[in-house]
Each structure stands twice: as structure tokens, then as C-alpha cells.
Enzyme design. Sequence first.
Site, PDB file in Angstrom:
ATOM      1  CB  CYS A   7     -77.867  -7.991  71.720  1.00  0.00           C
ATOM      2  SG  CYS A   7     -77.931  -8.228  73.712  1.00  0.00           S
ATOM      3  CB  CYS A   8     -72.274  -9.827  72.071  1.00  0.00           C
ATOM      4  SG  CYS A   8     -71.154  -8.505  72.624  1.00  0.00           S
ATOM      5  CB  SER A   9     -71.555 -11.986  76.637  1.00  0.00           C
ATOM      6  OG  SER A   9     -70.250 -11.870  75.953  1.00  0.00           O
ATOM      7  N   GLY A  11     -70.974  -6.631  74.640  1.00  0.00           N
ATOM      8  CA  GLY A  11     -71.226  -5.633  73.544  1.00  0.00           C
ATOM      9  C   GLY A  11     -69.816  -5.247  73.086  1.00  0.00           C
TER      10      GLY A  11
END
Length: 106
Positions: A7-9, A11
Site C-alpha cells: 500500500c502506498c499513497s 498504488g
Amino acid sequence: MVKILLCCSAGMSTSMVVQKMQKAASQQGLDARIDAVGMEEFNEKIAEYDCCLLGPQIKYKLADFQKQATEYNKPVTVINTMDYGMLNGEKILKAALALIESHKES
């Protein structure tokens, strides 16, 4: 099958890490499903995975995500910044597998 969620800011930046992790998994003969999503998709996806790794850029969300993942009994941690920056899929995969294993034991 091992299922790992990144998961990141948005994707996007983790998609390259996912590719490297999938390559490492296939080289090890490991049956793995590794996906990347943006922060807003975390809640709807975490139940389907064995763990979640957060991109270093959203490590400030770790406590919130851990709290949400607790209801599904899923571990969440932040990807090592150096491994993330170097796109070291093998080391990140190893860390994810260790996280899953240690969570099973606890």
C-alpha cells in the site's frame, strides 16, 4: 499461496516493487499473490491478504492501518526505505514472509 498487499499513497510507486517481489517469488518456487493498492483501498482489501506492507512515504499511517487490520488479525509494517528505494524485491519478500511467520507464532 502467500498473499501480500502493498500500500502506498496512490498504488503506483509500489507497482515496480511488486514486479520485483513476484520475480523473486517465482525464482524461489513460491506461490504468491502480490498486489499494490492506494491508501483509500486498504480497508476493502486487507481481509483478503496475509499481511500488508506500507510504502515508506506513508509510514505516518502505520498506527491507523495496524488498528484497522487488527479486526482481521493481519500484520502491517513499513517497507525498509533502503530496500524500497533500491527495488530489492527479494529482501522485501523475505521481510514479508518473516512478518507472516512471526504473526502466526504470536
